[in-house]
Design an enzyme around this catalytic site. Structure first.
Site: not given
Ligand code: ZN
Length: 189
Positions: A149-150, A153, A107
């Site tokens: 994952h994105e 955020h 990341c």
């Protein structure tokens, strides 16, 4: 437009739930510039995805672009036959399987580290694109992980929160030295 500074773990914006955008906001000049900044920053940093909170903007926008030439994830991206850019607003994730898959993740906001994360292997994501049009994609394998994952955020989560075995967290140099060598196919372990 501009390369922005990527904020790192510890910055409170990374832990906030980002704000959804209205269709009018998505179509605005401000958002167009934000998307360009995100793309420029992602390319500059060599990432395959970036979310607005990573440049300190708490809005639900993420970019994902898997470039087969990418150096940071070359052990995986070299296997890809297609690459496309996704510009994602206000995503909703649906998990299509209970089966988990694991990949070594990194990341831009947690620089220098790689960690092995298990996530659902198949997901469907409904979102608005840059024209504020509804889109839906079904993803598996590495792309399913990249999307999760994105999109994490946008909801205040980092990949390290999802590591279940803390012995599977490594500095990139040691990862390259000991882990890639020990397993010729680390991406699908
Ligand atoms: Zn990240």
């Amino acid at each position: 437009m501009a390369i922005k500074k990527v904020i790192r773990m510890g910055h409170p914006v990374l832990r906030q739930i980002a704000k959804e955008l209205t269709p009018d906001e998505i179509l605005s000049q401000t958002t167009k510039e934000l998307v360009e900044d995100l793309v420029d920053t992602m390319k500059h940093e060599g990432g395959i995805g970036i979310a607005a909170p990573q440049i300190g903007v708490s809005k639900q926008v993420a970019i994902i672009e898997l470039d087969p030439e990418n150096e940071r994830y070359k052990e995986i991206t070299k296997q890809l036959t297609t690459s496309g850019k996704f510009i994602i607003f206000n995503p909703k994730i649906e998990y299509l399987t209970q089966q988990m898959q694991g990949y070594w993740e990194g990341c831009l906001s947690v620089p220098g580290l790689r960690g092995f994360v298990q996530r659902p292997a198949k997901v469907k994501v409904n979102y608005l694109d840059q024209f504020a049009k509804e889109q839906s994609v079904t993803l598996d394998e590495f792309l399913a992980t990249v999307f999760q994952h994105e999109l994490d955020h946008l909801f205040g989560k980092l990949y390290i929160d999802r590591i279940t075995d803390s012995t599977m967290l490594s500095y990139i140099e040691e990862f390259d030295q000991f882990i890639v060598k020990a397993d010729q196919n680390p991406s699908s372990k």
